[in-house]
Write an enzyme that holds these catalytic residues in place. Sequence first.
Site, PDB file in Angstrom:
ATOM      1  N   HIS A 103      24.200  46.210  41.237  1.00  0.00           N
ATOM      2  CA  HIS A 103      24.687  45.018  40.548  1.00  0.00           C
ATOM      3  C   HIS A 103      23.539  44.032  40.377  1.00  0.00           C
ATOM      4  O   HIS A 103      23.090  43.433  41.355  1.00  0.00           O
ATOM      5  CB  HIS A 103      25.785  44.329  41.352  1.00  0.00           C
ATOM      6  N   MET A 146      38.121  47.507  44.221  1.00  0.00           N
ATOM      7  CA  MET A 146      37.909  46.315  45.052  1.00  0.00           C
ATOM      8  C   MET A 146      37.555  45.088  44.217  1.00  0.00           C
ATOM      9  O   MET A 146      36.933  44.148  44.713  1.00  0.00           O
ATOM     10  CB  MET A 146      36.776  46.572  46.053  1.00  0.00           C
ATOM     11  N   SER A 147      37.910  45.099  42.947  1.00  0.00           N
ATOM     12  CA  SER A 147      37.499  43.986  42.078  1.00  0.00           C
ATOM     13  C   SER A 147      38.553  43.714  41.017  1.00  0.00           C
ATOM     14  O   SER A 147      39.687  44.157  41.127  1.00  0.00           O
ATOM     15  CB  SER A 147      36.161  44.332  41.418  1.00  0.00           C
ATOM     16  N   HIS A 192      29.182  55.668  48.054  1.00  0.00           N
ATOM     17  CA  HIS A 192      28.785  54.805  46.939  1.00  0.00           C
ATOM     18  C   HIS A 192      27.871  55.578  45.972  1.00  0.00           C
ATOM     19  O   HIS A 192      27.875  55.334  44.771  1.00  0.00           O
ATOM     20  CB  HIS A 192      28.074  53.555  47.475  1.00  0.00           C
ATOM     21  N   SER A 228      30.067  48.275  38.661  1.00  0.00           N
ATOM     22  CA  SER A 228      29.125  49.201  39.323  1.00  0.00           C
ATOM     23  C   SER A 228      28.571  50.263  38.385  1.00  0.00           C
ATOM     24  O   SER A 228      29.333  51.004  37.781  1.00  0.00           O
ATOM     25  CB  SER A 228      29.842  49.974  40.440  1.00  0.00           C
ATOM     26  N   HIS A 276      32.163  40.001  44.413  1.00  0.00           N
ATOM     27  CA  HIS A 276      33.293  40.690  45.041  1.00  0.00           C
ATOM     28  C   HIS A 276      33.811  39.877  46.213  1.00  0.00           C
ATOM     29  O   HIS A 276      33.055  39.212  46.916  1.00  0.00           O
ATOM     30  CB  HIS A 276      32.861  42.073  45.549  1.00  0.00           C
ATOM     31  N   ALA A 298      34.356  50.349  38.467  1.00  0.00           N
ATOM     32  CA  ALA A 298      34.438  51.719  38.969  1.00  0.00           C
ATOM     33  C   ALA A 298      35.662  51.752  39.878  1.00  0.00           C
ATOM     34  O   ALA A 298      35.934  50.785  40.587  1.00  0.00           O
ATOM     35  CB  ALA A 298      33.183  52.035  39.764  1.00  0.00           C
ATOM     36  N   TYR A 325      34.801  41.183  48.958  1.00  0.00           N
ATOM     37  CA  TYR A 325      34.286  41.756  50.207  1.00  0.00           C
ATOM     38  C   TYR A 325      32.878  41.268  50.554  1.00  0.00           C
ATOM     39  O   TYR A 325      32.403  41.462  51.664  1.00  0.00           O
ATOM     40  CB  TYR A 325      34.317  43.296  50.175  1.00  0.00           C
ATOM     41  N   GLU A 326      32.215  40.616  49.607  1.00  0.00           N
ATOM     42  CA  GLU A 326      30.900  40.052  49.919  1.00  0.00           C
ATOM     43  C   GLU A 326      31.038  38.766  50.724  1.00  0.00           C
ATOM     44  O   GLU A 326      30.033  38.209  51.170  1.00  0.00           O
ATOM     45  CB  GLU A 326      30.140  39.747  48.621  1.00  0.00           C
ATOM     46  N   ASN A 363      35.632  58.725  41.201  1.00  0.00           N
ATOM     47  CA  ASN A 363      35.935  59.699  42.260  1.00  0.00           C
ATOM     48  C   ASN A 363      37.443  59.761  42.409  1.00  0.00           C
ATOM     49  O   ASN A 363      38.137  58.805  42.065  1.00  0.00           O
ATOM     50  CB  ASN A 363      35.307  59.231  43.590  1.00  0.00           C
TER      51      ASN A 363
HETATM   52  N1  HPA Z   1      38.239  53.017  46.199  1.00  0.00           N
HETATM   53  C1  HPA Z   1      37.955  51.703  45.998  1.00  0.00           C
HETATM   54  N2  HPA Z   1      37.029  51.293  45.172  1.00  0.00           N
HETATM   55  C2  HPA Z   1      36.336  52.214  44.480  1.00  0.00           C
HETATM   56  C3  HPA Z   1      36.576  53.584  44.642  1.00  0.00           C
HETATM   57  C4  HPA Z   1      37.588  54.006  45.552  1.00  0.00           C
HETATM   58  O1  HPA Z   1      37.860  55.199  45.740  1.00  0.00           O
HETATM   59  N3  HPA Z   1      35.705  54.232  43.818  1.00  0.00           N
HETATM   60  C5  HPA Z   1      34.992  53.270  43.185  1.00  0.00           C
HETATM   61  N4  HPA Z   1      35.359  52.054  43.585  1.00  0.00           N
END
Ligand code: HPA
Length: 272
Positions: free
Chosen positions: A61, A211-212, A247, A30, A83, A113, A85-86, A235
């Site tokens: 992406h 998530m990856s 996001h 990301s 991903h 990320a 989740y897609e 974050n």
């Molecule tokens: N959680 C999951 N995936 C992420 C996060 C998060 O806080 N930040 C960026 N990708």
Amino acid sequence: MSQYELCLESANFIRSIVDTTDAVGLVLGSGLGNLAEEIENPVVIRYQDIPNFPVTTVPGHAGELVCGYINNVKVLCMKGRFHFYEGHSMQTVAMPVRVMKLLGCKCVILTNAAGGCNPSFHPGTLMVIDDFINFMGDNPLYGENEDRFGPRFPDMTKAMDQKLRELTLRSAKELNIDVQSGVYMSFRGPNFETPAEIRFAQRIGADAVGMSTVPEILVARHCGLPVLGISCITNMAAGITGEELTHEEVQETADRVNKDFRNLLKAVISSI
Ligand code: HPA
């Protein structure tokens, strides 16, 4: 067709366009896709043109394979990844790494990320992945084992290539970029975690959540492709600061540390 044959078909198509033998494979997460702009003499292949390749759906992406050179080192770069989740299967998510292996890549660098759970991290921290926790409830290696890729029970004691990790920490020091090391824990997503899930993640030893990446690590390790993972902590994870997660924040932080991340990756790639 078996997964091996599907990957072989993708690899043969790519090989008919560009020679990727001994390239460094690169998967850009990301907000990090613009490292691909620094690739010299790029040959761009759209995912949609590659047989058996899925197409990405996430904002930020792109869906392109960019082949070329960074500081005279051959790279095969995925600008945009798949991903879980897609809605893709874990096998599909990790498939490009198998294609990289078949194309003769000598290693793969995965970037992402991630949310920081280690309280000493802050948005913008870069983290070398030392180890990981697969909390996705699935695994790309489920099902009949494909012996042509690797063994039924692959070892994960040293999943993350030590030489590549050391090289990254050394390069970061030389560039005066602050890089931490830690454990990456993968959730299925697509929701950001709850504060209770983050307290759980912290207690079981996670430094970052995302998530990856874990599907790709598992497959790389299975087929004997040395793998390096670097997370950009975009974050602090849910509940740590009390702020809600978006996001946009993820992309803003990724943009802010982009220069350091790019410079670090370039230095690592140049020294492989
Ligand atoms: N959680 C999951 N995936 C992420 C996060 C998060 O806080 N930040 C960026 N990708």
